[in-house]
Design a protein around this motif. Structure first.
Motif, PDB file in Angstrom:
ATOM      1  N   LYS A   1      15.286  -8.814  -3.501  1.00  0.00           N
ATOM      2  CA  LYS A   1      14.522 -10.008  -3.849  1.00  0.00           C
ATOM      3  C   LYS A   1      13.316 -10.174  -2.930  1.00  0.00           C
ATOM      4  O   LYS A   1      12.270 -10.712  -3.329  1.00  0.00           O
ATOM      5  CB  LYS A   1      15.430 -11.227  -3.755  1.00  0.00           C
ATOM      6  CG  LYS A   1      14.768 -12.524  -4.188  1.00  0.00           C
ATOM      7  CD  LYS A   1      15.748 -13.686  -4.106  1.00  0.00           C
ATOM      8  CE  LYS A   1      15.071 -14.998  -4.494  1.00  0.00           C
ATOM      9  NZ  LYS A   1      16.015 -16.148  -4.412  1.00  0.00           N
ATOM     10  N   ASN A   2      13.462  -9.700  -1.671  1.00  0.00           N
ATOM     11  CA  ASN A   2      12.398  -9.904  -0.672  1.00  0.00           C
ATOM     12  C   ASN A   2      11.773  -8.590  -0.237  1.00  0.00           C
ATOM     13  O   ASN A   2      11.269  -8.476   0.892  1.00  0.00           O
ATOM     14  CB  ASN A   2      12.978 -10.621   0.545  1.00  0.00           C
ATOM     15  CG  ASN A   2      13.491 -12.002   0.224  1.00  0.00           C
ATOM     16  OD1 ASN A   2      12.725 -12.957   0.159  1.00  0.00           O
ATOM     17  ND2 ASN A   2      14.811 -12.124   0.013  1.00  0.00           N
ATOM     18  N   ILE A   3      11.753  -7.611  -1.126  1.00  0.00           N
ATOM     19  CA  ILE A   3      11.304  -6.270  -0.738  1.00  0.00           C
ATOM     20  C   ILE A   3       9.845  -6.262  -0.267  1.00  0.00           C
ATOM     21  O   ILE A   3       9.428  -5.395   0.508  1.00  0.00           O
ATOM     22  CB  ILE A   3      11.516  -5.270  -1.898  1.00  0.00           C
ATOM     23  CG1 ILE A   3      11.451  -3.832  -1.343  1.00  0.00           C
ATOM     24  CG2 ILE A   3      10.540  -5.511  -3.027  1.00  0.00           C
ATOM     25  CD1 ILE A   3      11.977  -2.803  -2.307  1.00  0.00           C
ATOM     26  N   ALA A   4       9.080  -7.240  -0.694  1.00  0.00           N
ATOM     27  CA  ALA A   4       7.679  -7.312  -0.259  1.00  0.00           C
ATOM     28  C   ALA A   4       7.555  -7.482   1.254  1.00  0.00           C
ATOM     29  O   ALA A   4       6.514  -7.161   1.846  1.00  0.00           O
ATOM     30  CB  ALA A   4       6.969  -8.454  -0.987  1.00  0.00           C
ATOM     31  N   GLN A   5       8.606  -7.978   1.886  1.00  0.00           N
ATOM     32  CA  GLN A   5       8.580  -8.169   3.342  1.00  0.00           C
ATOM     33  C   GLN A   5       8.911  -6.886   4.100  1.00  0.00           C
ATOM     34  O   GLN A   5       8.737  -6.836   5.324  1.00  0.00           O
ATOM     35  CB  GLN A   5       9.584  -9.247   3.745  1.00  0.00           C
ATOM     36  CG  GLN A   5       9.309 -10.617   3.161  1.00  0.00           C
ATOM     37  CD  GLN A   5      10.365 -11.623   3.569  1.00  0.00           C
ATOM     38  OE1 GLN A   5      10.974 -11.503   4.632  1.00  0.00           O
ATOM     39  NE2 GLN A   5      10.600 -12.608   2.715  1.00  0.00           N
ATOM     40  N   TYR A   6       9.404  -5.870   3.403  1.00  0.00           N
ATOM     41  CA  TYR A   6       9.887  -4.652   4.065  1.00  0.00           C
ATOM     42  C   TYR A   6       9.065  -3.455   3.595  1.00  0.00           C
ATOM     43  O   TYR A   6       9.526  -2.607   2.823  1.00  0.00           O
ATOM     44  CB  TYR A   6      11.381  -4.456   3.776  1.00  0.00           C
ATOM     45  CG  TYR A   6      12.194  -5.697   4.052  1.00  0.00           C
ATOM     46  CD1 TYR A   6      12.305  -6.195   5.345  1.00  0.00           C
ATOM     47  CD2 TYR A   6      12.816  -6.403   3.035  1.00  0.00           C
ATOM     48  CE1 TYR A   6      13.019  -7.350   5.628  1.00  0.00           C
ATOM     49  CE2 TYR A   6      13.541  -7.564   3.294  1.00  0.00           C
ATOM     50  CZ  TYR A   6      13.630  -8.034   4.585  1.00  0.00           C
ATOM     51  OH  TYR A   6      14.333  -9.182   4.862  1.00  0.00           O
ATOM     52  N   GLN A   7       7.804  -3.411   4.041  1.00  0.00           N
ATOM     53  CA  GLN A   7       6.860  -2.388   3.605  1.00  0.00           C
ATOM     54  C   GLN A   7       6.373  -1.553   4.788  1.00  0.00           C
ATOM     55  O   GLN A   7       6.177  -2.063   5.894  1.00  0.00           O
ATOM     56  CB  GLN A   7       5.650  -3.056   2.940  1.00  0.00           C
ATOM     57  CG  GLN A   7       5.974  -3.881   1.708  1.00  0.00           C
ATOM     58  CD  GLN A   7       6.313  -3.016   0.510  1.00  0.00           C
ATOM     59  OE1 GLN A   7       5.620  -2.027   0.231  1.00  0.00           O
ATOM     60  NE2 GLN A   7       7.386  -3.362  -0.203  1.00  0.00           N
ATOM     61  N   TRP A   8       6.199  -0.276   4.509  1.00  0.00           N
ATOM     62  CA  TRP A   8       5.578   0.609   5.493  1.00  0.00           C
ATOM     63  C   TRP A   8       4.062   0.459   5.431  1.00  0.00           C
ATOM     64  O   TRP A   8       3.484   0.325   4.366  1.00  0.00           O
ATOM     65  CB  TRP A   8       5.899   2.068   5.193  1.00  0.00           C
ATOM     66  CG  TRP A   8       7.300   2.518   5.506  1.00  0.00           C
ATOM     67  CD1 TRP A   8       8.251   2.918   4.617  1.00  0.00           C
ATOM     68  CD2 TRP A   8       7.868   2.656   6.802  1.00  0.00           C
ATOM     69  NE1 TRP A   8       9.394   3.280   5.266  1.00  0.00           N
ATOM     70  CE2 TRP A   8       9.201   3.127   6.616  1.00  0.00           C
ATOM     71  CE3 TRP A   8       7.415   2.408   8.097  1.00  0.00           C
ATOM     72  CZ2 TRP A   8      10.053   3.368   7.672  1.00  0.00           C
ATOM     73  CZ3 TRP A   8       8.265   2.644   9.146  1.00  0.00           C
ATOM     74  CH2 TRP A   8       9.567   3.111   8.946  1.00  0.00           C
ATOM     75  N   ASN A   9       3.405   0.514   6.589  1.00  0.00           N
ATOM     76  CA  ASN A   9       1.962   0.724   6.633  1.00  0.00           C
ATOM     77  C   ASN A   9       1.705   2.202   6.365  1.00  0.00           C
ATOM     78  O   ASN A   9       2.651   3.020   6.357  1.00  0.00           O
ATOM     79  CB  ASN A   9       1.414   0.352   8.018  1.00  0.00           C
ATOM     80  CG  ASN A   9       1.460  -1.135   8.266  1.00  0.00           C
ATOM     81  OD1 ASN A   9       1.245  -1.926   7.352  1.00  0.00           O
ATOM     82  ND2 ASN A   9       1.759  -1.519   9.500  1.00  0.00           N
ATOM     83  N   PRO A  10       0.459   2.620   6.154  1.00  0.00           N
ATOM     84  CA  PRO A  10       0.194   4.068   6.029  1.00  0.00           C
ATOM     85  C   PRO A  10       0.746   4.797   7.250  1.00  0.00           C
ATOM     86  O   PRO A  10       0.621   4.327   8.375  1.00  0.00           O
ATOM     87  CB  PRO A  10      -1.340   4.129   5.981  1.00  0.00           C
ATOM     88  CG  PRO A  10      -1.739   2.818   5.404  1.00  0.00           C
ATOM     89  CD  PRO A  10      -0.750   1.826   5.930  1.00  0.00           C
ATOM     90  N   ARG A  11       1.351   5.976   6.988  1.00  0.00           N
ATOM     91  CA  ARG A  11       2.012   6.723   8.062  1.00  0.00           C
ATOM     92  C   ARG A  11       1.563   8.176   8.070  1.00  0.00           C
ATOM     93  O   ARG A  11       0.995   8.667   7.087  1.00  0.00           O
ATOM     94  CB  ARG A  11       3.532   6.694   7.859  1.00  0.00           C
ATOM     95  CG  ARG A  11       4.185   5.344   8.032  1.00  0.00           C
ATOM     96  CD  ARG A  11       5.611   5.355   7.491  1.00  0.00           C
ATOM     97  NE  ARG A  11       5.627   5.517   6.034  1.00  0.00           N
ATOM     98  CZ  ARG A  11       6.659   5.976   5.338  1.00  0.00           C
ATOM     99  NH1 ARG A  11       7.766   6.351   5.972  1.00  0.00           N
ATOM    100  NH2 ARG A  11       6.602   6.084   4.029  1.00  0.00           N
ATOM    101  N   VAL A  12       1.853   8.825   9.199  1.00  0.00           N
ATOM    102  CA  VAL A  12       1.590  10.260   9.290  1.00  0.00           C
ATOM    103  C   VAL A  12       2.800  10.952   9.906  1.00  0.00           C
ATOM    104  O   VAL A  12       3.496  10.376  10.743  1.00  0.00           O
ATOM    105  CB  VAL A  12       0.347  10.571  10.149  1.00  0.00           C
ATOM    106  CG1 VAL A  12      -0.921  10.101   9.461  1.00  0.00           C
ATOM    107  CG2 VAL A  12       0.476   9.979  11.537  1.00  0.00           C
ATOM    108  N   GLU A  13       3.037  12.138   9.452  1.00  0.00           N
ATOM    109  CA  GLU A  13       4.016  13.016  10.099  1.00  0.00           C
ATOM    110  C   GLU A  13       3.215  13.877  11.060  1.00  0.00           C
ATOM    111  O   GLU A  13       2.361  14.659  10.635  1.00  0.00           O
ATOM    112  CB  GLU A  13       4.722  13.860   9.046  1.00  0.00           C
ATOM    113  CG  GLU A  13       5.886  14.668   9.558  1.00  0.00           C
ATOM    114  CD  GLU A  13       6.532  15.469   8.446  1.00  0.00           C
ATOM    115  OE1 GLU A  13       6.218  16.681   8.332  1.00  0.00           O
ATOM    116  OE2 GLU A  13       7.318  14.892   7.680  1.00  0.00           O
TER     117      GLU A  13
END
Length: 655
Positions: free
Chosen positions: A508-520
């Motif tokens: 329901k609250n997935i918008a609060q659990y987001q990754w920023n752009p990432r790099v490996e």
């Protein structure tokens, strides 16, 4: 004991701070007719004002809602009977016992003793003594006899006889035959308090009057007084004392050879590990624990250690009663200020004989404060039951009889103490080996001590009434324990075990659990610019991480550190303002460090999986459940808020 300080917005924790109490306190609100007052609200708000990070909690309207929610939880805990739980009761009792020790004292006398101890700590006394033993519970005749013996010896010393010879002949301290009564240098808390006091009050070169301690009577001769040298940490190499002259010469030659190696630049610690015969320190490179004057059994060793001036200085070989030593200075510690040692000295004062002075002063105040009614007839009956078998630890506690019924003591009209309580106390004192006779005098002394104990016990039991600060701390800790148990039961365990509810909350609250752009990526860092330049060249030649580290980290010198993983934009692991493009970056300087970033893969922003963010989801879910639960509690209990009282306290707090 578990520490259960539950903040939960209010930051309600046990505190030793004191707050002025508003004598005109008003009821702020009622929960089911249980009143809560403005003075508690004001006190808690002031105490936590600097601790809260959320500015909304500093808003008094918001804070009232938090405070009300907190008290609703406490009411719910009591309604569920959590205050009757055996673990809760035991933990609260244990905490109260510990806390009360800080209040069972005379603060004025304690401060005077702390100040006295600090002033004494600035000096070191070199003294010798002669002891005439006498038990602390000896009869007056035996005590007087010991005193006269001590006075006779003092007369000889005052007439010019050598104190060391007198100590050898007369002292009943077993060590006097070897040390001639010499105690070396000592400072505060190294001797029993009456001895220490006499030593510090005796002038250099003079002999004290007989001083009574629990060991007997002492004559003290002060041979020197000097400033406290502080403490040192040293390492040493030791060769054991030889048993004959031939071996002694060999030991001397060996210690001289070791000293030559040190002078040639060889490592002191390595030589200590190889050659030192002090098994307790050799494995640690000869390092000893920090010490001050009089704490070691060799004055010679201490003197050499304190003559070294700078860390790293090494003494020439010298001999003590244990063998040959070479000492290296590690660190010097000067005498600390009173502010730095205040709490340490207070703790020592409470554990020392000085505590008897504090107890005596407090007892004197309590004797004046509380009314004590004594039943003389009942005391006479009880005292007659104690026989001479007491001296041999053979006296048995008599059975309670009708003639012992009634109150032996009544304290402040509400604490009744029976004759059997007193006789049980007498029974515990038989091991003291009393020399006073007849037995009636012993019983009289014990009765005086018993009354003092009862007064202290009564004061302790009524500390909440006697000391508002103590009452506040206990109330907060009591509520904190209840709140911990309640939250564990109602919220925390539920949030951890309700897997369906937890995942539903996450979705329901997935918008609060987001990754920023990432790099490996692999992030190479170093404080050496040339090392990072070499790293860049090797990366461009497609060399592996292991190869680069092998080339640049040599001879136990770490030039390059590599962090490998997935990093979000803005991560603390990345240098500021770095471009995160696939490939190898240029050298980037950030602060004192140089970086090269090898980006292997770019990953767009997007939702975190449930497992990747489970910890935060659980925390958020707990807060959600708590918020819902508090709303339910507001419906379960009848609440009435006095808005006029709140506006008044609000106005006072905003001034």
């Amino acid at each position: 004991m578990r520490l259960k300080h539950v903040l939960l917005g209010l930051c309600v924790a046990a505190s030793a701070m004191s707050y002025a109490q508003d004598k005109t306190k008003k009821v702020l609100f009622n929960i089911d007719n249980h009143p809560y007052y403005t003075d508690e609200f004001s006190r808690v708000y002031k105490k936590n004002l600097d601790l809260v990070k959320d500015e909304s909690q500093k808003d008094l309207n918001q804070y009232l809602d938090l405070f009300l929610g907190y008290k609703l939880k406490i009411e719910k805990a009591n309604k569920l009977g959590l205050q009757k739980g055996p673990n809760y009761i035991a933990e609260l009792r244990s905490y109260r016992s510990q806390l009360s020790r800080n209040y069972m004292t005379d603060t004025k006398v304690t401060k005077e003793l702390v100040d006295e101890a600090y002033q004494r700590s600035l000096k070191e006394i070199k003294a010798a003594h002669i002891l005439i033993t006498v038990d602390e519970n000896a009869s007056p005749a035996d005590t007087l006899k010991a005193y006269h013996q001590a006075m006779d010896i003092r007369k000889k010393a005052m007439a010019g006889e050598n104190f060391e010879d007198l100590a050898t002949r007369y002292s009943q301290d077993p060590s006097a035959k070897d040390n001639k009564g010499d105690l070396g240098y000592f400072s505060v808390f190294r001797m029993v308090y009456p001895f220490e006091t006499a030593a510090y009050k005796t002038k250099k070169g003079e002999v004290s009057m007989p001083v009574r301690t629990r060991f007997g009577y002492h004559l003290i001769k002060v041979n020197d007084i000097r400033d406290n040298r502080g403490q040192v940490t040293v390492a040493h190499i030791m060769l054991m004392k030889a048993e004959n002259p031939v071996e002694g010469e060999s030991v001397k030659n060996n210690i001289d050879d070791i000293y030559k190696k040190i002078k040639q630049g060889e490592n002191f610690e390595s030589l200590a590990q190889q050659f030192s015969q002090d098994r307790s320190s050799a494995g640690k490179g000869g390092h000893l624990q920090r010490f001050g004057s009089g704490e070691l059994s060799s004055e010679k060793f201490e003197d050499v250690a304190f003559t070294l001036k700078n860390p790293g200085d090494v003494s020439e070989p010298f001999q003590s009663q244990f063998g040959w030593h070479i000492v290296k200075l590690i660190e010097k510690f000067p005498v600390r200020s009173l502010a730095d040692v205040q709490s340490e000295l207070e703790s020592k004062v409470r554990k020392d004989d000085r505590s008897k002075l504090i107890d005596a002063s407090l007892n004197e105040k309590l004797t004046k404060k509380y009314a004590i009614e004594k039943n003389a007839k009942l005391y006479t009956k009880a005292a007659k039951l104690v026989t001479d078998k007491f001296y041999n630890e053979e006296w048995n506690l008599p059975a309670s009889t009708p003639e012992l019924e009634g109150s032996l003591l009544v304290i402040n009209k509400d604490r009744k103490v029976s004759a059997m309580d007193f006789l049980e106390y007498v029974n515990t004192q038989q091991k003291a080996k009393w020399g006073i006779k007849p037995i009636g005098k012993v019983v009289d002394q014990l009765y005086g001590k018993f009354i003092q104990n009862q007064l202290m016990g009564y004061y302790n039991d009524n500390l909440e009434k006697e000391n508002q600060e103590f009452a506040n701390v206990m109330d907060e800790y009591r509520d904190g324990l209840l709140l911990f148990d309640l939250m564990e039961k109602e919220i925390w365990d539920k949030a951890k075990t309700d897997t369906l509810g937890l995942k539903a909350f996450y979705e329901k609250n997935i918008a609060q659990y987001q990754w920023n752009p990432r790099v490996e990526a692999n992030v190479f860092s170093s404080v050496q610019q040339d090392a990072i330049q070499q790293t860049l060249k090797l990366l461009k030649k497609k060399k592996s991480i292991d190869f680069i580290k092998e080339q640049l980290n040599k001879d136990n010198n770490v030039s390059i550190i590599v962090k490998t993983g997935v990093f979000e934009e803005g991560s603390e692991a990345l240098p500021k303002h770095s471009k995160l493009d696939v490939g190898i970056s240029d050298v980037i300087k950030d602060g004192n460090y140089y970086f090269v970033i090898q980006v292997n893969k770019k990953m767009p922003k997007g939702p975190k999986t449930f497992e990747e963010t489970k910890g935060k989801v659980i925390n958020d879910y707990q807060q959600y459940l708590e918020s819902k639960w508090v709303d339910e509690l507001k419906k379960e209990f009848t609440i009435s808020i006095d808005k006029d009282a709140f506006n008044q306290v609000k106005q006072e707090l905003q001034q």
